[in-house]
Design a protein around this motif. Structure first.
Motif, PDB file in Angstrom:
ATOM      1  N   VAL A   6     -11.256  82.622  15.665  1.00  0.00           N
ATOM      2  CA  VAL A   6     -12.087  84.068  14.368  1.00  0.00           C
ATOM      3  C   VAL A   6     -11.447  83.964  12.861  1.00  0.00           C
ATOM      4  O   VAL A   6     -10.053  83.084  12.728  1.00  0.00           O
ATOM      5  CB  VAL A   6     -11.817  85.942  15.047  1.00  0.00           C
ATOM      6  CG1 VAL A   6     -12.046  85.707  16.247  1.00  0.00           C
ATOM      7  CG2 VAL A   6      -9.683  85.813  15.377  1.00  0.00           C
ATOM      8  N   HIS A   7     -11.598  84.834  12.093  1.00  0.00           N
ATOM      9  CA  HIS A   7     -10.985  84.703  10.815  1.00  0.00           C
ATOM     10  C   HIS A   7     -10.882  83.621  10.208  1.00  0.00           C
ATOM     11  O   HIS A   7     -10.221  83.079   9.579  1.00  0.00           O
ATOM     12  CB  HIS A   7      -9.113  85.182  11.044  1.00  0.00           C
ATOM     13  CG  HIS A   7      -8.912  86.183   9.855  1.00  0.00           C
ATOM     14  ND1 HIS A   7      -8.797  85.426   8.570  1.00  0.00           N
ATOM     15  CD2 HIS A   7      -8.072  87.296   9.330  1.00  0.00           C
ATOM     16  CE1 HIS A   7      -8.384  85.720   7.492  1.00  0.00           C
ATOM     17  NE2 HIS A   7      -7.957  87.390   8.030  1.00  0.00           N
ATOM     18  N   GLY A   8     -12.204  82.928  10.487  1.00  0.00           N
ATOM     19  CA  GLY A   8     -12.586  81.890   9.465  1.00  0.00           C
ATOM     20  C   GLY A   8     -13.567  81.575   8.993  1.00  0.00           C
ATOM     21  O   GLY A   8     -14.664  82.274   9.763  1.00  0.00           O
ATOM     22  N   GLU A   9     -14.203  80.795   7.539  1.00  0.00           N
ATOM     23  CA  GLU A   9     -15.415  81.048   7.972  1.00  0.00           C
ATOM     24  C   GLU A   9     -16.113  79.164   8.983  1.00  0.00           C
ATOM     25  O   GLU A   9     -15.380  79.043   9.270  1.00  0.00           O
ATOM     26  CB  GLU A   9     -15.415  80.080   6.141  1.00  0.00           C
ATOM     27  CG  GLU A   9     -15.321  80.977   5.052  1.00  0.00           C
ATOM     28  CD  GLU A   9     -16.447  82.161   4.970  1.00  0.00           C
ATOM     29  OE1 GLU A   9     -17.582  81.990   5.483  1.00  0.00           O
ATOM     30  OE2 GLU A   9     -15.931  83.074   4.196  1.00  0.00           O
ATOM     31  N   PRO A  10     -17.397  79.883   9.633  1.00  0.00           N
ATOM     32  CA  PRO A  10     -17.901  78.210  10.384  1.00  0.00           C
ATOM     33  C   PRO A  10     -17.211  77.161  10.241  1.00  0.00           C
ATOM     34  O   PRO A  10     -16.963  76.817  11.465  1.00  0.00           O
ATOM     35  CB  PRO A  10     -19.264  78.698   9.802  1.00  0.00           C
ATOM     36  CG  PRO A  10     -19.718  79.600   9.640  1.00  0.00           C
ATOM     37  CD  PRO A  10     -18.105  80.394   8.625  1.00  0.00           C
ATOM     38  N   GLU A  11     -17.407  76.733   9.037  1.00  0.00           N
ATOM     39  CA  GLU A  11     -16.826  75.221   9.104  1.00  0.00           C
ATOM     40  C   GLU A  11     -14.996  75.106   9.342  1.00  0.00           C
ATOM     41  O   GLU A  11     -15.208  74.336  10.066  1.00  0.00           O
ATOM     42  CB  GLU A  11     -16.981  74.360   7.334  1.00  0.00           C
ATOM     43  CG  GLU A  11     -18.106  74.946   6.451  1.00  0.00           C
ATOM     44  CD  GLU A  11     -18.103  76.505   6.000  1.00  0.00           C
ATOM     45  OE1 GLU A  11     -17.470  77.138   5.512  1.00  0.00           O
ATOM     46  OE2 GLU A  11     -19.432  77.085   6.833  1.00  0.00           O
ATOM     47  N   SER A  12     -14.426  76.217   8.281  1.00  0.00           N
ATOM     48  CA  SER A  12     -13.268  76.412   8.699  1.00  0.00           C
ATOM     49  C   SER A  12     -12.614  76.261  10.626  1.00  0.00           C
ATOM     50  O   SER A  12     -11.867  75.523  11.553  1.00  0.00           O
ATOM     51  CB  SER A  12     -12.249  77.531   9.123  1.00  0.00           C
ATOM     52  OG  SER A  12     -11.729  76.687   7.305  1.00  0.00           O
ATOM     53  N   SER A  13     -13.871  77.137  11.428  1.00  0.00           N
ATOM     54  CA  SER A  13     -13.457  77.843  12.692  1.00  0.00           C
ATOM     55  C   SER A  13     -13.339  76.249  13.214  1.00  0.00           C
ATOM     56  O   SER A  13     -13.198  76.298  14.183  1.00  0.00           O
ATOM     57  CB  SER A  13     -14.591  78.754  13.012  1.00  0.00           C
ATOM     58  OG  SER A  13     -13.528  79.153  12.316  1.00  0.00           O
ATOM     59  N   LYS A  14     -14.843  75.734  13.136  1.00  0.00           N
ATOM     60  CA  LYS A  14     -15.460  74.451  14.216  1.00  0.00           C
ATOM     61  C   LYS A  14     -14.449  73.079  14.052  1.00  0.00           C
ATOM     62  O   LYS A  14     -14.080  72.519  14.660  1.00  0.00           O
ATOM     63  CB  LYS A  14     -16.298  73.989  13.453  1.00  0.00           C
ATOM     64  CG  LYS A  14     -18.129  75.170  13.493  1.00  0.00           C
ATOM     65  CD  LYS A  14     -19.127  74.698  13.019  1.00  0.00           C
ATOM     66  CE  LYS A  14     -20.465  75.438  13.106  1.00  0.00           C
ATOM     67  NZ  LYS A  14     -21.962  75.195  12.259  1.00  0.00           N
ATOM     68  N   ALA A  15     -14.020  73.100  12.491  1.00  0.00           N
ATOM     69  CA  ALA A  15     -12.877  72.004  12.572  1.00  0.00           C
ATOM     70  C   ALA A  15     -12.085  72.164  12.695  1.00  0.00           C
ATOM     71  O   ALA A  15     -11.791  71.350  14.404  1.00  0.00           O
ATOM     72  CB  ALA A  15     -12.372  71.865  11.208  1.00  0.00           C
ATOM     73  N   LEU A  16     -10.932  73.664  13.205  1.00  0.00           N
ATOM     74  CA  LEU A  16     -10.431  73.684  13.969  1.00  0.00           C
ATOM     75  C   LEU A  16     -10.401  73.598  15.832  1.00  0.00           C
ATOM     76  O   LEU A  16      -9.877  73.422  16.788  1.00  0.00           O
ATOM     77  CB  LEU A  16      -9.232  75.030  13.554  1.00  0.00           C
ATOM     78  CG  LEU A  16      -8.403  75.711  14.722  1.00  0.00           C
ATOM     79  CD1 LEU A  16      -7.153  74.928  14.414  1.00  0.00           C
ATOM     80  CD2 LEU A  16      -7.686  77.583  14.523  1.00  0.00           C
ATOM     81  N   SER A  17     -11.749  74.157  15.831  1.00  0.00           N
ATOM     82  CA  SER A  17     -11.827  73.828  17.446  1.00  0.00           C
ATOM     83  C   SER A  17     -11.879  72.197  17.977  1.00  0.00           C
ATOM     84  O   SER A  17     -11.378  72.425  19.450  1.00  0.00           O
ATOM     85  CB  SER A  17     -13.627  74.301  17.726  1.00  0.00           C
ATOM     86  OG  SER A  17     -13.906  73.517  18.768  1.00  0.00           O
ATOM     87  N   ALA A  18     -12.150  72.002  17.172  1.00  0.00           N
ATOM     88  CA  ALA A  18     -12.171  69.647  17.876  1.00  0.00           C
ATOM     89  C   ALA A  18     -10.838  70.192  17.666  1.00  0.00           C
ATOM     90  O   ALA A  18     -10.323  68.866  18.426  1.00  0.00           O
ATOM     91  CB  ALA A  18     -12.901  69.776  16.046  1.00  0.00           C
ATOM     92  N   LEU A  19      -9.724  70.374  16.714  1.00  0.00           N
ATOM     93  CA  LEU A  19      -8.573  69.353  16.673  1.00  0.00           C
ATOM     94  C   LEU A  19      -7.638  70.299  17.252  1.00  0.00           C
ATOM     95  O   LEU A  19      -6.773  69.363  18.381  1.00  0.00           O
ATOM     96  CB  LEU A  19      -7.844  70.603  15.426  1.00  0.00           C
ATOM     97  CG  LEU A  19      -6.662  69.851  14.586  1.00  0.00           C
ATOM     98  CD1 LEU A  19      -6.302  68.928  14.001  1.00  0.00           C
ATOM     99  CD2 LEU A  19      -6.393  71.365  13.980  1.00  0.00           C
ATOM    100  N   ILE A  20      -7.752  70.911  18.176  1.00  0.00           N
ATOM    101  CA  ILE A  20      -6.599  71.666  19.623  1.00  0.00           C
ATOM    102  C   ILE A  20      -7.820  72.105  20.855  1.00  0.00           C
ATOM    103  O   ILE A  20      -6.811  72.503  21.316  1.00  0.00           O
ATOM    104  CB  ILE A  20      -6.759  73.318  19.237  1.00  0.00           C
ATOM    105  CG1 ILE A  20      -7.760  74.122  19.119  1.00  0.00           C
ATOM    106  CG2 ILE A  20      -5.877  73.426  17.312  1.00  0.00           C
ATOM    107  CD1 ILE A  20      -8.012  75.777  18.795  1.00  0.00           C
ATOM    108  N   ARG A  21      -8.861  71.742  20.748  1.00  0.00           N
ATOM    109  CA  ARG A  21      -9.289  70.850  21.737  1.00  0.00           C
ATOM    110  C   ARG A  21      -8.778  70.398  23.477  1.00  0.00           C
ATOM    111  O   ARG A  21      -8.558  71.370  24.468  1.00  0.00           O
ATOM    112  CB  ARG A  21     -11.135  70.396  22.131  1.00  0.00           C
ATOM    113  CG  ARG A  21     -11.619  70.155  22.985  1.00  0.00           C
ATOM    114  CD  ARG A  21     -12.935  69.610  23.098  1.00  0.00           C
ATOM    115  NE  ARG A  21     -13.933  70.648  22.476  1.00  0.00           N
ATOM    116  CZ  ARG A  21     -14.187  69.979  20.734  1.00  0.00           C
ATOM    117  NH1 ARG A  21     -14.068  68.509  20.553  1.00  0.00           N
ATOM    118  NH2 ARG A  21     -15.337  70.603  19.803  1.00  0.00           N
ATOM    119  N   ASP A  22      -7.889  69.739  22.779  1.00  0.00           N
ATOM    120  CA  ASP A  22      -6.992  69.243  24.339  1.00  0.00           C
ATOM    121  C   ASP A  22      -5.837  70.297  24.874  1.00  0.00           C
ATOM    122  O   ASP A  22      -5.172  69.495  25.360  1.00  0.00           O
ATOM    123  CB  ASP A  22      -6.592  67.427  23.603  1.00  0.00           C
ATOM    124  CG  ASP A  22      -7.753  66.736  23.547  1.00  0.00           C
ATOM    125  OD1 ASP A  22      -8.855  66.854  23.858  1.00  0.00           O
ATOM    126  OD2 ASP A  22      -7.266  65.652  22.612  1.00  0.00           O
TER     127      ASP A  22
END
Length: 464
Positions: free
Chosen positions: A431-447
């Motif tokens: 939450v608390h993020g523009e879509p591009e930031s949230s998507k980038a973080l999702s890819a970063l922390i997936r593992d």
């Protein structure tokens, strides 16, 4: 258990998340939505649940996009406790009173501008509402597990975002089963002045995580003090003024702390420094009172310097007359005033009087939103409008961004890796993020997570 995302979902304002079990209805944050006037009023004046049905609010910190609508919640019938740290309780009360005053002033101004047929614009809440809300604050210490009933335990960890900010760790019973939920609030950075570093968690079943800068790397905060020294040294040599528009909460206190450091090191040029913001001054008092909530460096400083927010060249301006007098002052001096994006407050008067002077330096701290005066200055617009006329931008404009209080890519990666080492991280909601930031973080922390991170939409609910 059901979680509904009622603010700061797909955007970075109006934080509000509702947790419902078979016996509890709990709200995480209740922030003001800040945006276009009509949309803001609509979102802030309505709730997706009866406020009186809430058992409690858990408040992560005292920024307005996290605490700013609690008085409206009270106005609509909420009478439960608001759990937060002691620093946050003191900060929130000051911020909310200032918000109530601004809303009342805006309502009076708009009443003069609107036609007779237009319905009156009412403030969301009054200072009286804030006074009643302040009575609901229940202060909880960091690190200790607090038993709030036979079905609810809560612990606050340091979020490292602003003074008093907390990661909220909750164990709540639903259908006779204990569930483990963590809400980061706004996650901070390591090595920021004054603040303790954010603390990793020991795993959890559900994690609600901010994602504001999930696609960005910040400048290092450690560079800021040297950059401030260079700016003040040049101003001293050319006898120019330095205007620093700064947010009243957090940023102003960090700047003062760095200037105090330079003074103690005997490196600060002999330049008078004025903090021209009554709100900042009130908040400095809170920082002084809660100095035990700051990092080890501050504790080392106060062994020889009892007040890291005061030195002989520093002056706190209180009256309007003192503020006006600064505009006629000659020679080198520094003025720190709100607001951070140059949209409101006393700083606009200082900009109006200094922007057409070649000797003036304007120091912008951090992000400047689109269409703000701060953004126009960063864009090097040759002329800018202040109040009702245009001024040529002859002053030097400098942007320093090392003091952002939000975690960046490197901080997120560190925090998730350290937390995953201590326990499994189950379902993550970003939450608390523009879509591009949230998507980038999702890819970063997936593992680091057991399940694919989810980016909820506004008013979307999930059964856990």
């Amino acid at each position: 258990m059901k979680i509904s995302f009622l603010g700061a979902a797909g955007e970075v304002t109006g934080s509000q998340h509702l947790i419902e079990t078979d016996s509890r209805r709990i709200l995480l944050d209740c922030g003001l939505f800040q945006g276009h006037r009509e949309e803001s009023y609509l979102k802030n004046s309505q709730f997706a649940y009866p406020p009186e049905s809430l058992d409690a609010v858990f408040l992560s910190h005292g920024h307005m996009d996290h605490c700013g609508n609690i008085p409206q919640l009270y106005n609509k019938g909420f009478r439960g406790p608001v759990f937060c740290t002691s620093s946050t309780a003191d900060i929130a009360e000051i911020m909310l009173k200032d918000s109530a005053r601004i809303q009342e002033e805006d309502a009076r101004y708009l009443a003069r501008k609107l036609t007779e047929k237009h319905p009156p614009i009412e403030p969301l809440y009054s200072e009286d509402d804030v006074n009643e809300v302040a009575k609901l604050f229940e202060r909880l210490d960091y690190h200790e597990w607090h038993e709030l009933g036979d079905d609810l335990k809560v612990r606050f960890l340091d979020a490292g975002h602003i003074l008093g900010s907390a990661i909220i760790e909750m164990k709540i019973k639903d259908q006779r089963e204990w569930r483990h939920i963590v809400f980061t609030g706004d996650l901070g950075r390591r090595d920021l002045p004054l603040l303790r570093d954010p603390e990793p968690i020991e795993g959890c079943e559900v994690l609600i995580s901010e994602s504001t800068y999930g696609n960005r790397v910040h400048e290092k905060a450690s560079d800021m003090k040297e950059e401030l020294f260079q700016i003040l040294d040049e101003a001293y040599r050319v006898e120019g003024r330095v205007i620093i528009p700064a947010f009243s909460l957090g940023r102003t206190q960090q700047i003062i702390y760095y200037l105090n450091d330079l003074y103690n090191e005997k490196r600060l040029p002999y330049i008078p420094i004025f903090v021209d913001s009554p709100l900042s001054t009130r908040l400095v008092s809170v920082f002084r009172h809660h100095i035990h909530d700051m990092d080890d460096e501050v504790k080392n400083v106060i062994e020889s310097d009892k007040d890291p927010f005061g030195f002989s060249l520093l002056n706190y301006v209180s009256s309007r007359e003192e503020s006006i007098a600064l505009n006629k002052r000659k020679g080198a001096f520094v003025v720190i005033a709100g607001s951070g994006m140059c949209e409101n407050g006393r700083v606009r008067h200082h900009l109006k009087n200094g922007i057409e002077q070649l000797e003036t330096t304007i120091v912008l701290m951090g992000y400047q939103a689109a269409y703000t005066l701060g953004r126009r200055l960063i864009n090097r617009d040759p002329k800018v409008k202040i109040f009702d006329r245009y001024y040529e931008v002859k002053a030097k404009v400098v942007q320093l961004s090392g003091l952002s209080g939000h975690a960046d890519v490197e901080d997120f990666m560190w925090w998730y890796e350290e937390s995953a080492k201590q326990g499994n991280i189950g379902q993550v909601f970003l939450v608390h993020g523009e879509p591009e930031s949230s998507k980038a973080l999702s890819a970063l922390i997936r593992d680091q997570c057991d399940l694919e991170p989810v980016i909820p939409h506004y008013q979307q609910s999930f059964e856990i």
